[in-house]
Enzyme design. Sequence first.
Site, short mmCIF file in Angstrom:
data_model
loop_
_atom_site.label_atom_id
_atom_site.label_comp_id
_atom_site.label_asym_id
_atom_site.label_seq_id
_atom_site.Cartn_x
_atom_site.Cartn_y
_atom_site.Cartn_z
N ARG A 96 -0.80 -2.05 -6.67
CA ARG A 96 -0.98 -3.17 -5.73
C ARG A 96 -1.96 -4.19 -6.32
O ARG A 96 -1.73 -5.40 -6.26
CB ARG A 96 -1.48 -2.62 -4.39
CG ARG A 96 -1.83 -3.68 -3.34
CD ARG A 96 -2.18 -2.95 -2.04
NE ARG A 96 -2.94 -3.76 -1.10
CZ ARG A 96 -2.38 -4.56 -0.18
NH1 ARG A 96 -1.07 -4.69 -0.14
NH2 ARG A 96 -3.12 -5.24 0.67
N ARG A 134 0.86 -1.18 0.00
CA ARG A 134 0.00 0.00 0.00
C ARG A 134 0.90 1.23 0.00
O ARG A 134 2.02 1.19 0.51
CB ARG A 134 -0.91 0.02 1.23
CG ARG A 134 -1.82 -1.19 1.37
CD ARG A 134 -2.62 -1.12 2.68
NE ARG A 134 -3.52 -2.24 2.86
CZ ARG A 134 -3.22 -3.37 3.48
NH1 ARG A 134 -2.00 -3.52 4.02
NH2 ARG A 134 -4.10 -4.35 3.59
N LYS A 169 -1.92 -2.86 8.08
CA LYS A 169 -3.09 -2.38 8.83
C LYS A 169 -3.17 -3.08 10.18
O LYS A 169 -2.83 -4.25 10.30
CB LYS A 169 -4.37 -2.67 8.03
CG LYS A 169 -4.58 -1.77 6.82
CD LYS A 169 -5.92 -2.04 6.18
CE LYS A 169 -6.21 -1.07 5.05
NZ LYS A 169 -7.53 -1.31 4.42
N HIS A 206 -3.53 -9.36 3.82
CA HIS A 206 -4.97 -9.37 4.06
C HIS A 206 -5.28 -10.22 5.28
O HIS A 206 -4.78 -11.35 5.41
CB HIS A 206 -5.72 -9.95 2.85
CG HIS A 206 -5.80 -9.02 1.69
ND1 HIS A 206 -6.03 -9.44 0.40
CD2 HIS A 206 -5.69 -7.67 1.62
CE1 HIS A 206 -6.06 -8.39 -0.41
NE2 HIS A 206 -5.86 -7.31 0.31
N HIS A 244 -2.63 2.66 -5.74
CA HIS A 244 -3.23 1.42 -5.25
C HIS A 244 -3.49 0.45 -6.39
O HIS A 244 -3.55 -0.77 -6.18
CB HIS A 244 -4.53 1.72 -4.50
CG HIS A 244 -4.89 0.68 -3.49
ND1 HIS A 244 -4.15 0.44 -2.36
CD2 HIS A 244 -5.90 -0.24 -3.46
CE1 HIS A 244 -4.69 -0.54 -1.65
NE2 HIS A 244 -5.75 -0.98 -2.32
N TYR A 263 -9.82 -10.83 -6.21
CA TYR A 263 -8.99 -10.87 -7.41
C TYR A 263 -9.39 -12.02 -8.32
O TYR A 263 -9.25 -11.93 -9.54
CB TYR A 263 -7.51 -10.97 -7.02
CG TYR A 263 -7.02 -9.72 -6.35
CD1 TYR A 263 -6.76 -8.56 -7.10
CD2 TYR A 263 -6.85 -9.65 -4.98
CE1 TYR A 263 -6.34 -7.39 -6.49
CE2 TYR A 263 -6.42 -8.48 -4.36
CZ TYR A 263 -6.17 -7.37 -5.12
OH TYR A 263 -5.76 -6.20 -4.52
#
Length: 311
Positions: free
Chosen positions: A259, A164, A189, A282, A256, A291
């Site tokens: 990514r 990111r 995150k 994730h 982004h 995806y």
Amino acid sequence: MQMHECLENWLDWLAHEKRARPNTVQAYRTDVTATLSFLTDHLGQEPDLDAFSALRTADFRAWLAYDAGRAEGRRGTPDGRARSRARRVSALRSFMQYLTTSHGINASALRQLKAPRARKRLPRPLSRDVACTAPVEIASLANDPLCAARDEALFTLLYGAGLRIGEALALNVRDYDRSAESGLRVMGKGGKERIVPLLPSVMKALSMWRAQHPCPLPESPLFVGLRGKRLQPAVARRVMQVWREQSGLDNSATPHALRHSFATHLLEGGADLRAIQELLGHASLSTTQNYTLADEKHLLAVWQAHPRARK
């Protein structure tokens, strides 16, 4: 206890215990504060814990209807407004869960509330050719060699490692120096750390930038602006916007999107979905599975282009 006190305690818990990002904490503050403002008008006074626990599903539906009415006057697409409203419901549910755990209030009424549904947005990656040439082309637009080396290294890292933009710009020089041993340590995150292996092309671009870095001390930011301070995401987005406009690409060509391109092109090459999940950081596999949906949509479009598909 009044709800504004509970709100501050919850936000403090989010920031320090859950290690939520500052932007997330601020968004939750805005969403729940607006909800409490409505409930204060709705009930005739600011609710305390007992009043909050006694709220019915009808009260929350009234709030949702009020919020929907306000949303009609806001800019954006209906889908975007629905996502914003769903986010506000999610924020309120998170707040209620905290109150249930810490103060034992009854949250059953809110659980019966159905959040607005928005269409799932699929990732919009760049093509292989565009993604591969983007870092060099973006760097060629820089006014001086230092910025050119920095931009090429940054955007090569985004596509070559799937970071990111915030993760890349949070790196320090020491993070790169250690990467030759075991990979790049990235803080994602929620304060979750992951190890990302670096391709030779990524290492080469970073090495060239490292050699020209104006202040290569271990604690210095890896990517810096003209004044030597940490490069801001808005600057990187603006640099890519200039390239995007000159290249005739649409607004989806953002940092982004690199990514997204990293993950999509790995998937197309036969990479395991779990491995891609680990590389992207994730928390849930369902996020990574988006995806596969995007890839199926692409395959369907290719199939429909066949002459026999029209018969």
